[in-house]
Structures are given as C-alpha cells and as structure tokens.
Scaffold this motif. Structure first.
Motif, PDB file in Angstrom:
ATOM      1  N   ILE A 149      -1.088  -9.444  -7.195  1.00  0.00           N
ATOM      2  CA  ILE A 149      -0.103  -8.900  -6.261  1.00  0.00           C
ATOM      3  C   ILE A 149       0.036  -9.802  -5.033  1.00  0.00           C
ATOM      4  O   ILE A 149       1.143  -9.986  -4.518  1.00  0.00           O
ATOM      5  CB  ILE A 149      -0.478  -7.442  -5.890  1.00  0.00           C
ATOM      6  CG1 ILE A 149      -0.070  -6.542  -7.065  1.00  0.00           C
ATOM      7  CG2 ILE A 149       0.212  -6.982  -4.615  1.00  0.00           C
ATOM      8  CD1 ILE A 149      -0.571  -5.152  -7.006  1.00  0.00           C
ATOM      9  N   ASP A 150      -1.082 -10.434  -4.633  1.00  0.00           N
ATOM     10  CA  ASP A 150      -1.006 -11.342  -3.491  1.00  0.00           C
ATOM     11  C   ASP A 150      -0.102 -12.536  -3.807  1.00  0.00           C
ATOM     12  O   ASP A 150       0.682 -12.963  -2.975  1.00  0.00           O
ATOM     13  CB  ASP A 150      -2.421 -11.831  -3.124  1.00  0.00           C
ATOM     14  CG  ASP A 150      -3.230 -10.714  -2.473  1.00  0.00           C
ATOM     15  OD1 ASP A 150      -2.588  -9.811  -1.887  1.00  0.00           O
ATOM     16  OD2 ASP A 150      -4.464 -10.727  -2.579  1.00  0.00           O
ATOM     17  N   THR A 151      -0.225 -13.062  -5.041  1.00  0.00           N
ATOM     18  CA  THR A 151       0.626 -14.186  -5.460  1.00  0.00           C
ATOM     19  C   THR A 151       2.086 -13.752  -5.441  1.00  0.00           C
ATOM     20  O   THR A 151       2.959 -14.472  -4.956  1.00  0.00           O
ATOM     21  CB  THR A 151       0.253 -14.625  -6.896  1.00  0.00           C
ATOM     22  OG1 THR A 151      -1.141 -14.452  -7.072  1.00  0.00           O
ATOM     23  CG2 THR A 151       0.662 -16.056  -7.139  1.00  0.00           C
ATOM     24  N   ASN A 187       3.426 -11.306  -3.714  1.00  0.00           N
ATOM     25  CA  ASN A 187       3.865 -11.148  -2.329  1.00  0.00           C
ATOM     26  C   ASN A 187       4.156 -12.494  -1.672  1.00  0.00           C
ATOM     27  O   ASN A 187       5.140 -12.654  -0.949  1.00  0.00           O
ATOM     28  CB  ASN A 187       2.796 -10.399  -1.525  1.00  0.00           C
ATOM     29  CG  ASN A 187       2.802  -8.906  -1.859  1.00  0.00           C
ATOM     30  OD1 ASN A 187       3.802  -8.389  -2.358  1.00  0.00           O
ATOM     31  ND2 ASN A 187       1.692  -8.245  -1.592  1.00  0.00           N
ATOM     32  N   LYS A 188       3.303 -13.497  -1.956  1.00  0.00           N
ATOM     33  CA  LYS A 188       3.455 -14.818  -1.347  1.00  0.00           C
ATOM     34  C   LYS A 188       4.760 -15.473  -1.820  1.00  0.00           C
ATOM     35  O   LYS A 188       5.523 -16.017  -1.041  1.00  0.00           O
ATOM     36  CB  LYS A 188       2.251 -15.698  -1.714  1.00  0.00           C
ATOM     37  CG  LYS A 188       1.966 -16.786  -0.688  1.00  0.00           C
ATOM     38  CD  LYS A 188       0.796 -17.673  -1.108  1.00  0.00           C
ATOM     39  CE  LYS A 188      -0.563 -17.014  -0.881  1.00  0.00           C
ATOM     40  NZ  LYS A 188      -1.653 -17.783  -1.529  1.00  0.00           N
ATOM     41  N   ARG A 219       8.012 -13.867  -0.599  1.00  0.00           N
ATOM     42  CA  ARG A 219       8.277 -14.146   0.808  1.00  0.00           C
ATOM     43  C   ARG A 219       9.147 -15.392   0.989  1.00  0.00           C
ATOM     44  O   ARG A 219       9.834 -15.545   1.985  1.00  0.00           O
ATOM     45  CB  ARG A 219       6.950 -14.306   1.556  1.00  0.00           C
ATOM     46  CG  ARG A 219       6.904 -13.604   2.897  1.00  0.00           C
ATOM     47  CD  ARG A 219       5.496 -13.542   3.430  1.00  0.00           C
ATOM     48  NE  ARG A 219       4.675 -12.570   2.704  1.00  0.00           N
ATOM     49  CZ  ARG A 219       3.365 -12.650   2.556  1.00  0.00           C
ATOM     50  NH1 ARG A 219       2.695 -13.670   3.064  1.00  0.00           N
ATOM     51  NH2 ARG A 219       2.697 -11.724   1.908  1.00  0.00           N
ATOM     52  N   ARG A 254       4.755  -0.347  -1.480  1.00  0.00           N
ATOM     53  CA  ARG A 254       3.683  -0.944  -0.699  1.00  0.00           C
ATOM     54  C   ARG A 254       2.467  -0.024  -0.674  1.00  0.00           C
ATOM     55  O   ARG A 254       1.337  -0.456  -0.892  1.00  0.00           O
ATOM     56  CB  ARG A 254       4.156  -1.222   0.731  1.00  0.00           C
ATOM     57  CG  ARG A 254       3.213  -2.144   1.500  1.00  0.00           C
ATOM     58  CD  ARG A 254       3.650  -2.258   2.937  1.00  0.00           C
ATOM     59  NE  ARG A 254       3.866  -0.919   3.500  1.00  0.00           N
ATOM     60  CZ  ARG A 254       4.411  -0.715   4.699  1.00  0.00           C
ATOM     61  NH1 ARG A 254       4.812  -1.732   5.437  1.00  0.00           N
ATOM     62  NH2 ARG A 254       4.572   0.508   5.154  1.00  0.00           N
ATOM     63  N   GLY A 271       0.730  -1.994  -3.242  1.00  0.00           N
ATOM     64  CA  GLY A 271       0.495  -3.129  -2.356  1.00  0.00           C
ATOM     65  C   GLY A 271       1.563  -4.207  -2.441  1.00  0.00           C
ATOM     66  O   GLY A 271       1.382  -5.324  -1.955  1.00  0.00           O
ATOM     67  N   ASN A 284       4.657  -5.960  -1.191  1.00  0.00           N
ATOM     68  CA  ASN A 284       5.280  -5.959   0.122  1.00  0.00           C
ATOM     69  C   ASN A 284       6.661  -6.607   0.098  1.00  0.00           C
ATOM     70  O   ASN A 284       6.800  -7.823   0.055  1.00  0.00           O
ATOM     71  CB  ASN A 284       4.376  -6.686   1.118  1.00  0.00           C
ATOM     72  CG  ASN A 284       4.880  -6.506   2.541  1.00  0.00           C
ATOM     73  OD1 ASN A 284       5.916  -5.867   2.759  1.00  0.00           O
ATOM     74  ND2 ASN A 284       4.171  -7.063   3.498  1.00  0.00           N
ATOM     75  N   ARG A 321      -5.822  -0.575  -1.462  1.00  0.00           N
ATOM     76  CA  ARG A 321      -6.796  -1.466  -2.081  1.00  0.00           C
ATOM     77  C   ARG A 321      -7.933  -1.742  -1.109  1.00  0.00           C
ATOM     78  O   ARG A 321      -7.720  -1.786   0.099  1.00  0.00           O
ATOM     79  CB  ARG A 321      -6.124  -2.769  -2.488  1.00  0.00           C
ATOM     80  CG  ARG A 321      -5.197  -2.576  -3.698  1.00  0.00           C
ATOM     81  CD  ARG A 321      -4.317  -3.772  -3.878  1.00  0.00           C
ATOM     82  NE  ARG A 321      -3.687  -4.128  -2.599  1.00  0.00           N
ATOM     83  CZ  ARG A 321      -3.500  -5.362  -2.213  1.00  0.00           C
ATOM     84  NH1 ARG A 321      -3.926  -6.347  -2.943  1.00  0.00           N
ATOM     85  NH2 ARG A 321      -2.891  -5.607  -1.081  1.00  0.00           N
TER      86      ARG A 321
END
Lengths: 267, 202
Positions: B2-4, B6-7, B10, B67, B71, B73, B201
């Motif tokens: 999920i971080d990837t 989100n990155k 963006r 979100r 999570g 975003n 999380r």
C-alpha cells in the motif's frame, strides 16, 4: 380498406417512417433488459418457432391457435402508424399485420365478453430480463372489447415487410396506435375474453402513473413528466420537440369510444 | 504494498482528473454528432453525464473510508474529484434544459412540480457554494468553516442517489445499488460505540 384512415390526422403531414435501424435498436422490452439497446442485444435467444396463441374465456372456439394457422387465415396489410411512448418519445413504424378483430372473430367472441386480456410469453431462460423483478412477470395487458374490435387495432407480424424482429415482439404483437406504447403488448401467447377489466402490468407496478386506458393525451401529464410534447427519434441531437396530438393523432377515429368519460379520471 | 501504491499515486497530478472530466462532455457531443450514441443521442448524453457525475460523487465519498479501512491515501485528488463532479452535474443539467426539455417556460414548473427534478435541482444548488470555495484561498480563509461547509457533500450524494432511484421505471437494481453504495460509504464514517471500520495499521 383502412389505408386512408390509418394515418389519422397525422396523415396530413405525410408520415415519414423511421429507419429499420431506429425501429429495431431502440426498444422498451423489459423481458430482455431495461436499457433501450438491451432487447436488440438479448432477444436473439428467444425461440419463436413453434409458436401458438391460446385463445380462451368467453369465446365459441377456445384453444391453441398455431402461428402458421393464424397467418394462413389472415390477410396481412401495411399500416404506417405513429408510435408514442409514455416516456415522451415517438417514432413512425410501417407495421405489417391484420386487424385484431379478425383474429377474435376466428375464435368467436361471445355476448358476455366486455374485455380482452393479453399475456406475453414467460420464459426466463430465454428472456433474461425476467430473471429480475422489474415487473411482475408475465407481462399482461388489456383492452375494452370495443377498443379491441376497432379497425385501427392491429396484430402486427412484421415491419418493413420483414417478419417481426424478436426485439420488437416476435412473432405476433399488438399495436394500438392511439395509446402509449406499453399497451401494445409483445410476443403474445394468450388472449382471454372476459367480462371484467383485466389487470395490466404497468398499472400493477404503479397505478398512479399508468392507468388502464393510457390513451395518448397531451393534457394529462405523467406525474414525473409532461406529456404535452414529444421527441421524435431520428432527428439527431438538436431535434426540436413537437406537440403531442390528442389520441396520438387518431382523435377523429377513436374519440367516440370515450364519449362522456372524464379522461383525467380514466387516464 | 500500500505504501508503494500511495507513493506512485502521489506522482499523478490532480489536474488530470479535471482535464479528463472537462473534456468528457465534448467527447460525448462528438460521439452524438457522429452517430455513435445511438438513435436518441440527447437522452444518451443526459443519462451518461448524470451517471458519471454520480460516480464521481461516490469516488469523492470513498476517499476517507479507503484511507481508514485500507490505508490507501487518495486525499490529494478529492478536491479535483469534487469540482469535476460539479462540472458533470452542470453539464447534465444543461443537456436536460437545452436538448431535452427545451421549453424554457415549462422548466420552472417542472422543477417545482416533479419531486425527482426538485431533488436533483436541490443537489445542484447545494453544490454551487462548494464548487466556488474549492480553491486554496477559500480553504485558508474559511478554515474550520470550510470543513463544515464541505460536509454538505453527504447531503448532495444522498440527493443524487435518490434522484436516480426516483426516475427508474419499474423496479431496477442499478439505481438502488448506487444509492446503497452512498449509504454504506456514509455509514462507514459513523463510529458506533465499540465498533469501527478503521483498521488502523500498526
């Protein structure tokens, strides 16, 4: 012998039929889905042969009448009629068919009969829209006997000289040109002569919006939209609306059927 | 993962949404004029614009639950989504007025007399102050009032969903599913006693 009266008042403006494409790709036939293009996409699944119509109730010769047997007994003619949907759009359709009266005479209407009830095929495995509860299936419609016997009331078996396309109600459908399109029930399997006003599908679904008579009437609005004008299909995106005619332009021929009736009450 | 997501997300500028949404009605007009919207192109345009507008409203409504629950975003796109939704609703209204109903003396009567139109119109009117304040200056200037004002989105989405349900003939699932989605997304905002949709999380 009604070729001259078939156009009614609208004849004056020389009816220009819609194209085959317009007539066969823009349909309300909820048995095949609620989108206007759904019937053209889904109706190919329908088996129309063999086909028979059960005629029963107050008739001398009740029974199952095979489609071929009916067609052999009838004289088919062309009728170019205006077609006005309750949704305020309209078309002109060159139907081929015979008068409903001739079919009813074949079965022999008895004295006590006052109404005619019609029923559409119920076969959800082929009519995919019937898998959803959009309406209470099978679709049913009805006419008063004098409306049914009127010379303008047609049983249509074709359009543009070709057999009735499945999306338009193959093999046999009703056409009552002075009433909103939904009265012209499609793919008929049963006709019952009765002495009581029969239930009709849209009236059952929403009686406030759809009455038993449902005569085209620019002065009686649908609760959700005006019926004063209509959009003619085929005019393109900037087509101007045109005024809707009383009884869809067939006032001269049919107004007498409703003498003394308050058309706001019997909508 | 999920971080990837989100990155990467963006990197996409928010104005892309406005650009696509902005061109959409013109693209439909082009299709209509070239005969690719069927034999009743005005009605097709009207329906497609209304449906897309409702989809944009739902997208905007989904951002906070997405979100909270997963999570994901997408908050940077929310204002662009809202402005595009307003633009599509306005186009839908314009097509209805100019290409469909046409009779300008009758329109006011229609708005007052026919509940589904009244409701659609109310949703549009409520959207105006939100669209007007969808700029950085207004956000700064209005502060907390801005957040409160923009909670009107909840009302707009409900009215939009209801508008669709009310114009269906017979019982149809599609509009009911749209309204149902709106209601679920709104319910996900409610944190009932001891029960929350927020799977924060660690």
């Amino acid at each position: 012998g009604l070729a001259t009266m078939a156009g009614g008042k609208a004849q004056a403006s020389a009816l220009e039929p819609n194209s085959w494409e317009e007539i066969t790709t823009y349909n309300n036939f909820y048995e095949f889905g609620t989108g206007k293009d759904d019937p053209a996409k889904n109706a190919h699944r329908l088996t129309t042969s063999p086909w028979s119509i059960t005629i029963d109730g107050l008739v001398d010769r009740p029974g199952d009448y095979a489609f071929d047997e009916i067609m052999a007994a009838m004289t088919v003619e062309e009728r170019i009629y205006r077609f006005r949907c309750v949704e305020a759009w309209s078309m002109v359709v060159p139907w081929n068919g015979f008068e409903l009266k001739d079919l009813l005479d074949l079965a022999g209407v008895q004295d006590g009969a006052k109404y005619v009830a019609f029923e559409t095929l119920y076969r959800p495995e082929e009519m995919v829209g019937q898998k959803f509860g959009t309406l209470d299936w099978p679709y049913v419609e009805g006419l008063r006997l004098d409306e049914a016997m009127h010379p303008l009331t047609l049983m249509a078996s074709g359009i543009y000289g070709k057999p009735m396309p499945k999306q338009n109600g193959a093999p046999l459908r009703l056409v009552v040109p002075w009433k909103y399109g939904f009265k012209s029930i499609k793919s008929i399997v049963k006709i019952t002569l009765t002495d009581k006003e029969p239930p009709t599908s849209w009236n059952k679904a929403n009686g406030r919006e759809y009455g038993f008579y449902s005569n085209v009437n620019p002065e009686v609005d649908h609760p959700r939209w005006s019926q004063a004008t209509e959009r003619q299909i085929g005019g393109g995106i900037f087509a101007k609306r045109i005024p809707t005619l009383m009884f869809n332009g067939y006032e001269e021929e049919v107004a007498g059927l409703y003498d003394g009736m308050d058309l706001k009450e019997f909508y | 993962m999920i971080d990837t997501l989100n990155k990467n997300v963006r990197k996409l500028p928010a104005w892309v949404i406005c650009l696509i949404g902005g061109l959409y009605p013109f693209w439909l007009l082009w299709l209509a004029l070239s005969g690719d919207l069927g034999v009743d192109p005005a009605k097709a345009m009207e329906h497609l614009l209304g449906e897309r507008a409702l989809q944009m409203l739902i997208a905007g409504l989904a951002i906070t639950p997405l979100r909270n629950a997963f999570g994901i975003n997408l908050i940077k796109f929310r204002r662009a989504i809202g402005v595009t939704a307003f633009y599509l609703v306005f186009s839908h209204l314009l097509v209805w007025l100019v290409l469909d109903v046409q009779l300008f003396d009758q329109i006011w009567a229609d708005i007052l007399k026919r509940p589904y139109i009244t409701i659609g119109m109310a949703a549009f009117v409520i959207m105006i102050p939100l669209a007007v304040t969808s700029n950085n200056w207004s956000v700064r200037k209005l502060g907390r009032t801005w957040r409160k004002l923009h909670k009107l989105t909840y009302v707009i989405c409900l009215l939009g969903g209801l508008h669709f349900v009310m114009l269906a003939k017979g019982f149809q699932w599609e509009p009911v599913l749209y309204l149902g989605t709106v209601i679920v997304l709104l319910l996900m905002r409610l944190k009932l006693a001891g029960f929350t949709f927020a799977w924060k999380r660690a």
